[in-house]
Design a protein around this motif. Structure first.
Motif, mmCIF file in Angstrom:
data_model
loop_
_atom_site.group_PDB
_atom_site.id
_atom_site.type_symbol
_atom_site.label_atom_id
_atom_site.label_comp_id
_atom_site.label_asym_id
_atom_site.label_seq_id
_atom_site.Cartn_x
_atom_site.Cartn_y
_atom_site.Cartn_z
ATOM 1 N N LEU A 9 0.822 -1.212 0.000
ATOM 2 C CA LEU A 9 0.000 0.000 0.000
ATOM 3 C C LEU A 9 0.855 1.260 0.000
ATOM 4 N N HIS A 10 1.934 1.253 0.784
ATOM 5 C CA HIS A 10 2.835 2.416 0.793
ATOM 6 C C HIS A 10 3.521 2.600 -0.557
ATOM 7 N N HIS A 13 0.978 4.066 -2.928
ATOM 8 C CA HIS A 13 0.771 5.484 -2.615
ATOM 9 C C HIS A 13 1.954 6.321 -3.101
ATOM 10 N N ASP A 14 3.162 5.869 -2.834
ATOM 11 C CA ASP A 14 4.357 6.603 -3.270
ATOM 12 C C ASP A 14 4.399 6.742 -4.784
ATOM 13 N N THR A 17 1.608 9.283 -5.861
ATOM 14 C CA THR A 17 1.906 10.680 -5.538
ATOM 15 C C THR A 17 3.049 11.203 -6.406
ATOM 16 N N TRP A 67 -10.977 5.591 -2.934
ATOM 17 C CA TRP A 67 -9.601 5.703 -2.464
ATOM 18 C C TRP A 67 -8.689 6.424 -3.442
ATOM 19 N N LEU A 68 -8.937 6.302 -4.709
ATOM 20 C CA LEU A 68 -8.011 6.813 -5.715
ATOM 21 C C LEU A 68 -8.487 8.087 -6.393
ATOM 22 N N SER A 78 -3.973 13.180 -1.453
ATOM 23 C CA SER A 78 -3.922 11.716 -1.376
ATOM 24 C C SER A 78 -4.212 11.210 0.030
ATOM 25 N N THR A 79 -4.130 12.082 0.992
ATOM 26 C CA THR A 79 -4.501 11.748 2.378
ATOM 27 C C THR A 79 -5.546 12.763 2.804
#
Length: 142
Positions: A9-10, A13-14, A17, A67-68, A78-79
Motif C-alpha cells: 500500500l505504501h 501510494h508513493d 503521488t 480511495w483513488l 492523497s490523504t
C-alpha cells in the motif's frame, strides 16, 4: 501478512503521488487510476488470516471507488491530512467546553464548521455563503 500489505500500500501510494507531481494529462490520470484500482482489487482478493488485516481489507473493499480520487482530481489530497488539520481546532474547543452533549448538536456543529472551513479554503466569504444558504435572510454576527 500485515507487513507485506503495508509495504504494498505504501509503495502504491508513493508511486501515485510521484505520478501526480508530474502533472499528467487527464487521460494519463484515468489510465493510472485504472491500473491502481486493478492493483487494489488484486490485494483484496487475496486470502488473509489475521483479523486486523481482514478488517483493513474490508475497509479497502468498502471504499474501493473512492480511495483513488486524488489520481484523477488534482485538487484532492492523497490523504485527508488537510481535512484533519482543518477540524482539529474545532475538536479541541468542543472537548474543552463540553458544550455539545447530544449527537444532533455534535453533527450540526461539525457540519457548520466543515462548511466554514471549506469556504475559507476556497477563498469565499463565509458569512456571505451562509446567508445565501439561509435564503437571503439577513445574517447578524456577534
Amino acid at each position: 501478512e500485515a507487513e507485506r500489505l503495508s509495504e504494498e500500500l505504501h509503495a502504491l501510494h508513493d508511486d501515485l503521488t510521484a505520478f501526480d507531481e508530474e502533472d499528467p494529462s487527464a487521460s494519463a490520470r484515468e489510465q493510472k487510476r485504472a491500473e491502481a484500482s486493478l492493483h487494489l482489487e488484486g490485494l483484496i482478493r487475496e486470502d488473509y488470516e489475521a483479523q486486523e488485516v481482514k478488517k483493513l481489507i474490508e475497509k479497502i473493499r468498502n471504499g474501493l471507488g473512492h480511495w483513488l480520487t486524488f489520481v484523477t482530481e488534482p485538487d484532492v489530497d492523497s490523504t485527508n491530512n488537510r481535512a484533519e488539520r482543518a477540524l482539529r481546532e474545532q475538536v479541541v474547543l468542543r472537548k474543552m467546553f463540553r458544550t455539545l452533549r447530544s449527537a444532533e448538536g455534535v453533527q450540526i456543529h461539525e457540519t457548520i464548521t466543515t462548511m466554514l472551513a471549506t469556504w475559507k479554503r476556497r477563498g469565499l466569504d463565509p458569512p456571505e455563503q451562509l446567508q445565501s444558504i439561509l435564503g437571503g435572510q439577513e445574517l447578524r454576527l456577534g
